[in-house]
Design a protein around this motif. Sequence first.
Motif, PDB file in Angstrom:
ATOM      1  N   LEU A  35       3.280   4.697  19.810  1.00 60.46           N
ATOM      2  CA  LEU A  35       3.417   5.865  18.947  1.00 60.46           C
ATOM      3  C   LEU A  35       3.163   7.158  19.727  1.00 60.46           C
ATOM      4  O   LEU A  35       3.931   8.122  19.607  1.00 60.46           O
ATOM      5  CB  LEU A  35       2.439   5.782  17.769  1.00 60.46           C
ATOM      6  CG  LEU A  35       2.748   4.722  16.708  1.00 60.46           C
ATOM      7  CD1 LEU A  35       1.583   4.587  15.737  1.00 60.46           C
ATOM      8  CD2 LEU A  35       4.020   5.061  15.944  1.00 60.46           C
TER       9      LEU A  35
ATOM     10  N   LEU B  70       6.726  12.431  15.596  1.00 56.51           N
ATOM     11  CA  LEU B  70       7.338  11.177  16.036  1.00 56.51           C
ATOM     12  C   LEU B  70       8.843  11.360  16.207  1.00 56.51           C
ATOM     13  O   LEU B  70       9.505  11.951  15.352  1.00 56.51           O
ATOM     14  CB  LEU B  70       7.071  10.064  15.018  1.00 56.51           C
ATOM     15  CG  LEU B  70       5.682   9.408  15.038  1.00 56.51           C
ATOM     16  CD1 LEU B  70       5.557   8.429  13.887  1.00 56.51           C
ATOM     17  CD2 LEU B  70       5.440   8.692  16.367  1.00 56.51           C
TER      18      LEU B  70
ATOM     19  N   LEU C 172       9.090   4.234  12.338  1.00 56.71           N
ATOM     20  CA  LEU C 172       8.119   3.158  12.549  1.00 56.71           C
ATOM     21  C   LEU C 172       8.823   1.816  12.705  1.00 56.71           C
ATOM     22  O   LEU C 172       8.386   0.954  13.486  1.00 56.71           O
ATOM     23  CB  LEU C 172       7.131   3.107  11.382  1.00 56.71           C
ATOM     24  CG  LEU C 172       6.255   4.356  11.179  1.00 56.71           C
ATOM     25  CD1 LEU C 172       5.270   4.125  10.029  1.00 56.71           C
ATOM     26  CD2 LEU C 172       5.514   4.728  12.451  1.00 56.71           C
TER      27      LEU C 172
ATOM     28  N   GLN D 238       2.424   0.394  11.180  1.00 59.65           N
ATOM     29  CA  GLN D 238       2.071   1.284  10.066  1.00 59.65           C
ATOM     30  C   GLN D 238       0.572   1.595  10.065  1.00 59.65           C
ATOM     31  O   GLN D 238       0.167   2.728   9.807  1.00 59.65           O
ATOM     32  CB  GLN D 238       2.496   0.648   8.747  1.00 59.65           C
ATOM     33  CG  GLN D 238       4.003   0.594   8.558  1.00 59.65           C
ATOM     34  CD  GLN D 238       4.409  -0.236   7.346  1.00 59.65           C
ATOM     35  OE1 GLN D 238       3.654  -1.117   6.902  1.00 59.65           O
ATOM     36  NE2 GLN D 238       5.597   0.025   6.822  1.00 59.65           N
TER      37      GLN D 238
ATOM     38  N   SER E  65      -0.029   4.059  12.760  1.00 64.01           N
ATOM     39  CA  SER E  65       0.440   5.396  12.352  1.00 64.01           C
ATOM     40  C   SER E  65      -0.585   6.079  11.461  1.00 64.01           C
ATOM     41  O   SER E  65      -0.869   7.279  11.608  1.00 64.01           O
ATOM     42  CB  SER E  65       1.777   5.273  11.623  1.00 64.01           C
ATOM     43  OG  SER E  65       2.191   6.529  11.121  1.00 64.01           O
ATOM     44  N   LYS E  66      -1.168   5.330  10.537  1.00 65.05           N
ATOM     45  CA  LYS E  66      -2.189   5.891   9.648  1.00 65.05           C
ATOM     46  C   LYS E  66      -3.412   6.326  10.445  1.00 65.05           C
ATOM     47  O   LYS E  66      -3.998   7.390  10.186  1.00 65.05           O
ATOM     48  CB  LYS E  66      -2.587   4.845   8.605  1.00 65.05           C
ATOM     49  CG  LYS E  66      -3.587   5.348   7.580  1.00 65.05           C
ATOM     50  CD  LYS E  66      -3.893   4.277   6.530  1.00 65.05           C
ATOM     51  CE  LYS E  66      -4.906   4.778   5.504  1.00 65.05           C
ATOM     52  NZ  LYS E  66      -5.212   3.737   4.481  1.00 65.05           N
TER      53      LYS E  66
ATOM     54  N   LYS F 204      -2.741   9.595  12.441  1.00 64.03           N
ATOM     55  CA  LYS F 204      -2.776  10.803  11.619  1.00 64.03           C
ATOM     56  C   LYS F 204      -4.197  11.264  11.315  1.00 64.03           C
ATOM     57  O   LYS F 204      -4.387  12.391  10.836  1.00 64.03           O
ATOM     58  CB  LYS F 204      -2.007  10.573  10.313  1.00 64.03           C
ATOM     59  CG  LYS F 204      -0.500  10.518  10.502  1.00 64.03           C
ATOM     60  CD  LYS F 204       0.218  10.373   9.175  1.00 64.03           C
ATOM     61  CE  LYS F 204       1.729  10.381   9.357  1.00 64.03           C
ATOM     62  NZ  LYS F 204       2.448  10.268   8.062  1.00 64.03           N
TER      63      LYS F 204
ATOM     64  N   GLY G 159       1.383  13.148  14.810  1.00 60.22           N
ATOM     65  CA  GLY G 159       2.013  11.892  14.428  1.00 60.22           C
ATOM     66  C   GLY G 159       2.862  11.977  13.180  1.00 60.22           C
ATOM     67  O   GLY G 159       3.266  10.947  12.629  1.00 60.22           O
TER      68      GLY G 159
ATOM     69  N   GLU H 187       6.188  12.700  10.771  1.00 56.71           N
ATOM     70  CA  GLU H 187       7.602  12.399  10.944  1.00 56.71           C
ATOM     71  C   GLU H 187       8.466  13.644  10.809  1.00 56.71           C
ATOM     72  O   GLU H 187       9.607  13.663  11.282  1.00 56.71           O
ATOM     73  CB  GLU H 187       8.034  11.347   9.910  1.00 56.71           C
ATOM     74  CG  GLU H 187       7.310  10.010  10.101  1.00 56.71           C
ATOM     75  CD  GLU H 187       7.723   8.980   9.056  1.00 56.71           C
ATOM     76  OE1 GLU H 187       8.687   9.245   8.318  1.00 56.71           O
ATOM     77  OE2 GLU H 187       7.070   7.929   8.981  1.00 56.71           O
TER      78      GLU H 187
END
Length: 485
Positions: free
Chosen positions: A157, A167, A171, A186, A189-190, A193, A201, A203
């Motif tokens: 990422l 990004l 994902l 996922q 990604s959380k 952030k 991070g 989108e």
Amino acid sequence: MSGPGLNQSFQQRQTQQLMLAPQMRQSLKILQVAALDLRATIQEELQANPTLEEMPMDDVSLEKTTPNNDEGAAPDDDPRAEMDFGKDFQMLEKIGQDWRDHMSDTGGVRQSSSEEEERRQHFYDSLTTETSLQQHLMQQAELADCPPGVLEALRYLVGSLDDRGYLTATLADIALLSTLPLDTVQAASKLLKSFDPPGIGAENLGDCLLTQLQHQGRGKSVAARIVRDHFDLLVRRRIPDLSRKMGLSPEIIQEAVEIIGTLDPAPGRRFADDSNRVVVADVSVEKENGEWQVFLNQDYIPRLRLSSTYKDLIAKGKLSKQEGDYLREKLRSGKFIINAIEQRQRTIERITREIIKHQHEFFEEGVSKLKPLTMTQIADIIGVHETTVSRALANKYIKTPHGVFEMKFFFTSGYQSQAGEAVANTSVKEMIADIIAAEDPGAPRSDQEIVGLLDEKGLKIARRTVAKYREELGLLPSNLRRRYD
């Protein structure tokens, strides 16, 4: 009682001082910025001035956008309603020159002692390279308590972030590329952030702003609702429409928009910048029906207008004096910005047309036909100060059939050939490069021989000048260019 040797006296002195108004600072900034940066500058104005609105592309009409109409911005007898931008720019350039002259006369620049130079060099030598965005994020990732799979996904990422911190891949694509489960990506990604800086991070811009609001504990605020549900109206600054759709007063909407305006749209850019930058031409020159045509790049310039809602509020006369004065000042400021943008585009177009007239042979045949041209020549023709031309050319690029060039590329000193033809030093450099490219590698031409060949073309140039141009071209002297079979 004053002591011995001390004298006190009063003197009256009359001085003149030029004050640089904030509006004029802004108009100079608009003139000077590149196409890509102009949109960010205009967005700053949209955030600061509630009377400005961005028009959707399907809502453009001459009636609404003509900068010379009244738009209710200021009464006709208001001396601030219309301004002579050409004279204003000249005044500002005069201020800058006076300041430079003052610094020179008062010793603003002085020679440093050897001891000061040594201390300065020690300071430079002590500097360390800035931490990159990727390093900053991975340091946080290493400290986070997460499973090995999530840590691996984080690496993918972080490697997929652009310079803004967004990004560049979905994902799902990252999961496919990394062969990691989608739910692991996922989860990564959380976690990303939650890292510093807030908004990293994301989108897209909306996701970035919403993440920052959540970091601030405003995830359910009016500002968050605007970003989440009415982002298209937000970017066009449509306060009245937002008020109507959300059933809230314009004051509440305005307060929420101001909160959004404090957020960072590109959190990744506060770290070490990449030296590579995208170049976008501000103007293109193309030949149509045998004539050279000028096309300004309007893609990055939002179309603005003054809000009829606020003009109607003033016209109804129901506002207090303080509210009315505030809105009238904002309307005047908004009109100034609209005029400044139009003035910027007109100035660039006029300069480009003069470049085409003076460098016609370049556009027809290429760099070898570039002629000497100074900014003073162009300034005299279009009726502005030379430094105004310089500001208008700063950071600007022009797309031609021979490539994309800085607009300042067309302004260069030169030489007079024996036939009386003016030749730019850029063209002379290209001649030198062509001579060296065509030489025998086993017997390369010396600088003096190049002087002789240029003389045959009618150009009398000193050997040291040839050597200087050759070095600027990155070409070695003849003894280092020789190749042996």
